[in-house]
Design a protein around this motif. Structure first.
Motif, PDB file in Angstrom:
ATOM      1  N   LEU A  86       0.882  -1.171   0.000  1.00  0.00           N
ATOM      2  CA  LEU A  86       0.000   0.000   0.000  1.00  0.00           C
ATOM      3  C   LEU A  86       0.918   1.219   0.000  1.00  0.00           C
ATOM      4  O   LEU A  86       1.836   1.296   0.814  1.00  0.00           O
ATOM      5  CB  LEU A  86      -0.870  -0.027   1.269  1.00  0.00           C
ATOM      6  CG  LEU A  86      -1.733   1.195   1.578  1.00  0.00           C
ATOM      7  CD1 LEU A  86      -2.775   1.422   0.481  1.00  0.00           C
ATOM      8  CD2 LEU A  86      -2.437   1.007   2.928  1.00  0.00           C
ATOM      9  N   TRP A  87       0.679   2.176  -0.921  1.00  0.00           N
ATOM     10  CA  TRP A  87       1.597   3.319  -1.051  1.00  0.00           C
ATOM     11  C   TRP A  87       0.884   4.619  -0.737  1.00  0.00           C
ATOM     12  O   TRP A  87      -0.123   4.947  -1.353  1.00  0.00           O
ATOM     13  CB  TRP A  87       2.175   3.378  -2.469  1.00  0.00           C
ATOM     14  CG  TRP A  87       3.069   2.217  -2.786  1.00  0.00           C
ATOM     15  CD1 TRP A  87       2.688   0.911  -2.934  1.00  0.00           C
ATOM     16  CD2 TRP A  87       4.493   2.245  -2.975  1.00  0.00           C
ATOM     17  NE1 TRP A  87       3.792   0.130  -3.205  1.00  0.00           N
ATOM     18  CE2 TRP A  87       4.908   0.917  -3.242  1.00  0.00           C
ATOM     19  CE3 TRP A  87       5.454   3.257  -2.954  1.00  0.00           C
ATOM     20  CZ2 TRP A  87       6.248   0.582  -3.477  1.00  0.00           C
ATOM     21  CZ3 TRP A  87       6.781   2.936  -3.194  1.00  0.00           C
ATOM     22  CH2 TRP A  87       7.172   1.596  -3.455  1.00  0.00           C
ATOM     23  N   MET A  88       1.420   5.348   0.213  1.00  0.00           N
ATOM     24  CA  MET A  88       0.883   6.667   0.523  1.00  0.00           C
ATOM     25  C   MET A  88       1.484   7.666  -0.468  1.00  0.00           C
ATOM     26  O   MET A  88       2.702   7.709  -0.648  1.00  0.00           O
ATOM     27  CB  MET A  88       1.261   7.058   1.952  1.00  0.00           C
ATOM     28  CG  MET A  88       0.650   8.378   2.410  1.00  0.00           C
ATOM     29  SD  MET A  88       0.862   8.565   4.205  1.00  0.00           S
ATOM     30  CE  MET A  88       0.033  10.127   4.491  1.00  0.00           C
ATOM     31  N   VAL A  89       0.610   8.422  -1.129  1.00  0.00           N
ATOM     32  CA  VAL A  89       1.061   9.364  -2.153  1.00  0.00           C
ATOM     33  C   VAL A  89       0.782  10.777  -1.660  1.00  0.00           C
ATOM     34  O   VAL A  89      -0.324  11.076  -1.212  1.00  0.00           O
ATOM     35  CB  VAL A  89       0.336   9.115  -3.493  1.00  0.00           C
ATOM     36  CG1 VAL A  89       0.880  10.038  -4.572  1.00  0.00           C
ATOM     37  CG2 VAL A  89       0.477   7.660  -3.915  1.00  0.00           C
ATOM     38  N   ASP A  90       1.783  11.622  -1.751  1.00  0.00           N
ATOM     39  CA  ASP A  90       1.649  13.003  -1.294  1.00  0.00           C
ATOM     40  C   ASP A  90       1.310  13.887  -2.502  1.00  0.00           C
ATOM     41  O   ASP A  90       0.161  13.952  -2.915  1.00  0.00           O
ATOM     42  CB  ASP A  90       2.949  13.391  -0.579  1.00  0.00           C
ATOM     43  CG  ASP A  90       2.984  14.810  -0.044  1.00  0.00           C
ATOM     44  OD1 ASP A  90       1.937  15.484  -0.074  1.00  0.00           O
ATOM     45  OD2 ASP A  90       4.053  15.247   0.428  1.00  0.00           O
TER      46      ASP A  90
END
Lengths: 210, 447
Positions: free
Chosen positions: B362-366
């Protein structure tokens, strides 16, 4: 020799660059020639950074090389070198925020692009910006901040500059972390830059440099 | 002989543990109501479905992953949140109940102020110790590891941390410098000589500080950890198992510093590569270990110095990505779900980092371009994000609603999206944060 020096610095060959400088000093070269070559190399580095072939490692190594070369040459230097400058910039990370990497890159890029930059450091209170503007008389002020708390600190700084009656004399640019167009509007700054190049082109545009 | 579990079996065991949560005594968790139990299980399943990308969840999950916002928005200073553990926990519970995210991330962000004081922690400044009461703690960047120390780190990372690194970042741990060389403790002859340091005052006062710090940490974790339990009984899961870091950031953030590591790329690239290689299994072990002890599968990996603009593509592929990828794969092997956070802009890296097994991360994208992220990384991994801090801070609830609606329509249609803030934030308008959560629930329902 000085062409070799320009190339060694610009191509990130640190050992070669320092060896050439020592050889030039020993053979009695004018220290100004050495510093001119170093400056020419810095401009090449800045250009390559703008073009996207150089990144942080190169900027930082270039800065290190320049520092070392200045140290070697200093004893032989009669007076401080005079450089033609486009204009002056006061820069700092706003109050409450102690991040400095972004600010340092912008400072470096402004410097190699011909600006005289006064860096106030980090966690700079609004009043310190005001005093620096009075003393240093810059055309451009750069406010940096990484955290969301910086939005308010930037606004307070712009307000303090306004209250001191100095707002009309300077252009203010902001940048860092989560800064966007909305933040620019909120703070009352003139513009925001997403990266160091944007900061340089804003400053150039404002002082009327090409 | 005990059977070795496969990575999928390990992961399944963790998820089952989350679903069939136990109380601290090991008994099945008593939910406050059947509705709370149902909501809890649905929320966990919703997150899991979004991450695994095998079938659509019932709707787009939503969460709030803040820094100090739960406390600042309650009118508390960060200083209070760090020093008043009970109030810190209580305010966090109210925050979750008010905003109703599908999952929360615990009340661990402020940390125990007194504990840092006991240890005389130097790596960060915090309220009352270099930062104003209302501001968050901030890292004091520096060169905590000298360039000539690479070999020490490479030969014996744990020894390096004990003897050299920890005494530099904790003023109270100076006695560690005098500790014996532990692998030298082997035979009876001469053994007592190795133990002499423990009789000396500097070492004894260091151990005294450690005992006090440990006691303080326990005092803090009671109410703070208890919050997870209380919120679970009310239907709100915390599935965060711990954190680890990319080896490049381990060295670049808190050992050599940004400038140090950037110069090392030119001055001692081989040492840097070797040190990262040595740190990689340790970072995997750190993540798996905390997932096992908390029983939660998600392992957070904040990513810093690989962002756009820090390194060239070539440097990124040579120095940053290989060991990060190894950490990600190692965590998956250990039954965890890695949660790397792409802090700042990562547009130029998306095609490189998309090389991960599908549905396992799961990738947190800013601030990266979400459409681009969906086309690349998003083909293999669920994206979590990316409502901007500036919008949450300065926009209106309607702006936030529009943003979330658009996000769901453009990148959330076929699943693989969890709505969340893009960056950790201290300040925001509460009504904007509420609008983010509500909009995801309203527009995120899959037909």
């Amino acid at each position: 020799m000085s062409n070799e020096l320009v190339n060694a610095i610009a191509d990130m060959r640190e050992e070669d660059a320092l060896r050439i400088v020592r050889e030039m000093v020993e053979s009695g070269s004018d220290p100004m020639t050495i510093l001119d070559a170093a400056r020419e190399a810095m401009a090449v580095v800045g250009q390559r950074y703008e073009e996207g072939t150089y990144f942080l490692p190169e900027l930082m190594l270039a800065g290190e090389m320049l520092g070392q070369i200045t140290e070697i040459v200093k004893p032989a230097l009669a007076k401080a070198p005079e450089v033609t400058r486009y204009g002056k910039v006061v820069i700092g990370t706003v109050q409450g925020d102690i991040h400095d990497i972004g600010k340092n890159i912008v400072t470096f890029m402004l410097d190699v692009n011909g600006f005289d930059v006064l860096d106030l450091g980090v966690d700079v209170p609004p009043q310190k910006f005001v005093e620096a503007i009075r003393d240093f008389q810059p055309q451009v002020v750069g406010l940096s901040g990484f955290l969301t708390l910086a939005f308010d600190a930037m606004k307070e700084t712009v307000d303090a500059i306004k209250e001191a009656g100095l707002r009309d004399g300077v252009k203010i640019m902001i940048g860092g972390g989560q800064v966007t167009e909305e933040v620019k509007t909120y703070t009352g700054a003139d513009a925001y830059g997403r990266d160091a190049m944007a900061g340089v082109s804003l400053a150039k545009q404002w002082v009327g440099a090409k | 002989m005990e059977k070795q579990l496969s990575p999928d079996e390990k992961l399944e065991a963790l998820w089952q543990g989350v679903l069939e949560k136990k109380d601290p005594q090991g008994n099945p968790l008593q939910f406050q109501s059947p509705e709370a139990e149902k909501a809890y299980k649905e929320r966990v399943q919703r997150f899991r479905d979004a991450i695994e990308m095998k079938k659509l969840p019932d709707r787009v999950p939503v969460t709030v992953f803040p820094s100090m916002f739960p406390w600042t928005s309650a009118g508390m200073t960060v200083e209070e949140a760090m020093y008043n553990y009970d109030k810190c926990a209580e305010v966090f519970q109210k925050f979750v109940l008010e905003f109703e995210p599908d999952v929360h991330w615990g009340a661990y962000a402020p940390g125990p102020g007194k504990f840092f004081e006991i240890l005389d922690y130097k790596l960060y400044s915090w309220p009352g110790h270099g930062v104003a009461p209302e501001h968050s703690y901030q890292c004091n960047e520096g060169e905590y590891m000298k360039p000539e120390e690479y070999d020490d780190l490479i030969q014996d990372p744990t020894g390096y941390f004990i003897h050299l690194y920890l005494p530099r970042v904790f003023g109270a741990l100076g006695g560690f410098q005098m500790l014996p060389f532990f692998p030298g403790i082997l035979e009876m002859y001469g053994l007592a000589l190795s133990f002499i340091p423990f009789g000396l005052p500097p070492v004894q006062s260091t151990f005294q500080a450690l005992f006090e710090a440990g006691a303080e940490a326990l005092k803090w974790v009671g109410p703070i950890g208890g919050t997870d339990g209380v919120l679970a009984t009310l239907g709100f899961p915390n599935i965060l198992g711990g954190f680890t870091k990319a080896p490049f950031d381990v060295i670049g953030d808190t050992l050599r510093g940004t400038k140090g590591i950037m110069l090392d790329l030119y001055r001692r690239p081989d040492k840097l590569l070797k040190a990262m290689e040595v740190l990689t299994p340790l970072m995997i072990k750190m993540g798996i270990g905390s997932a096992q002890s908390t029983g939660n599968p998600l392992i957070f990996i904040p990513l810093h110095k690989g962002a756009d603009g820090f390194l060239s593509d070539e440097q990124f592929k040579k120095f940053y990505w290989p060991t990060l990828k190894e950490v990600i794969l190692g965590l998956i092997e250990g039954g965890c779900v890695p949660l790397p956070a792409l802090e700042g802009f990562w547009n130029t890296r998306l095609e490189v980092v998309q090389d991960v097994p599908k549905g396992k991360t799961l990738w947190m994208v800013d601030q990266s371009d979400m459409v681009q992220a969906k086309k690349t990384l998003g083909q293999n991994a669920c994206l979590l994000g990316n409502v901007p801090s500036s919008l949450l801070n300065l926009g209106t609830p309607q702006d936030v609603r529009d943003y979330v609606k658009n996000l769901i329509e453009t990148v959330g249609k076929d699943g693989g999206l969890i709505v969340c803030n893009g960056a950790f934030f201290d300040d925001a308008k509460p009504e904007n944060v509420k609008a983010m959560v509500d909009a995801a629930k309203e527009f995120g329902v899959y037909a």
